[in-house]
Design a protein around this motif. Structure first.
Motif: not given
Length: 112
Positions: A30-35
């Motif tokens: 996936x593109x982006x951040x999982x926080x």
């Protein structure tokens, strides 16, 4: 044999990551951040461009924010299967909070 050479070069950290996430030929990032906020330390952790494999969440997740371009499914443990599925969190800022934290032990991006 190329992967063995890569693992030797990357050292024990790479081997641990492969063991924790598993191997799958169809995984896409996936593109982006999982926080997520860890249950045990109450500190934020970030997964950047996470893959579509089942990823262990060390310390458990008390809450999550999905800032990726793919929905994410939260699981009570590994393996990530329907018997352990907790909820799917939407893309681009979707959130989840749990008052009985510690139940989320793994995550997998839904690759469309």
């Amino acid at each position: 044999m190329l992967w063995k050479t890569a693992l030797r070069a990357a050292g024990p950290v790479a081997a641990a990551l492969v063991l924790a996430t598993g191997l799958t030929g169809s995984a896409q990032a996936a593109t982006g951040n999982f926080v997520y906020i860890r249950v045990d330390t109450q500190q934020p952790n970030t997964l950047t461009n996470p893959s579509g494999t089942c990823i262990s969440i060390p310390g458990g997740a008390a809450s999550v924010t999905n800032n990726t371009n793919q929905p994410v499914t939260l699981y009570a443990g590994i393996p990530c299967d329907d018997t352990r599925n907790i909820i799917t969190v939407d893309t681009n800022g979707g959130t989840w909070n749990w008052d009985q934290s510690g139940d989320v032990a793994a995550v997998r991006m839904t690759v469309a």
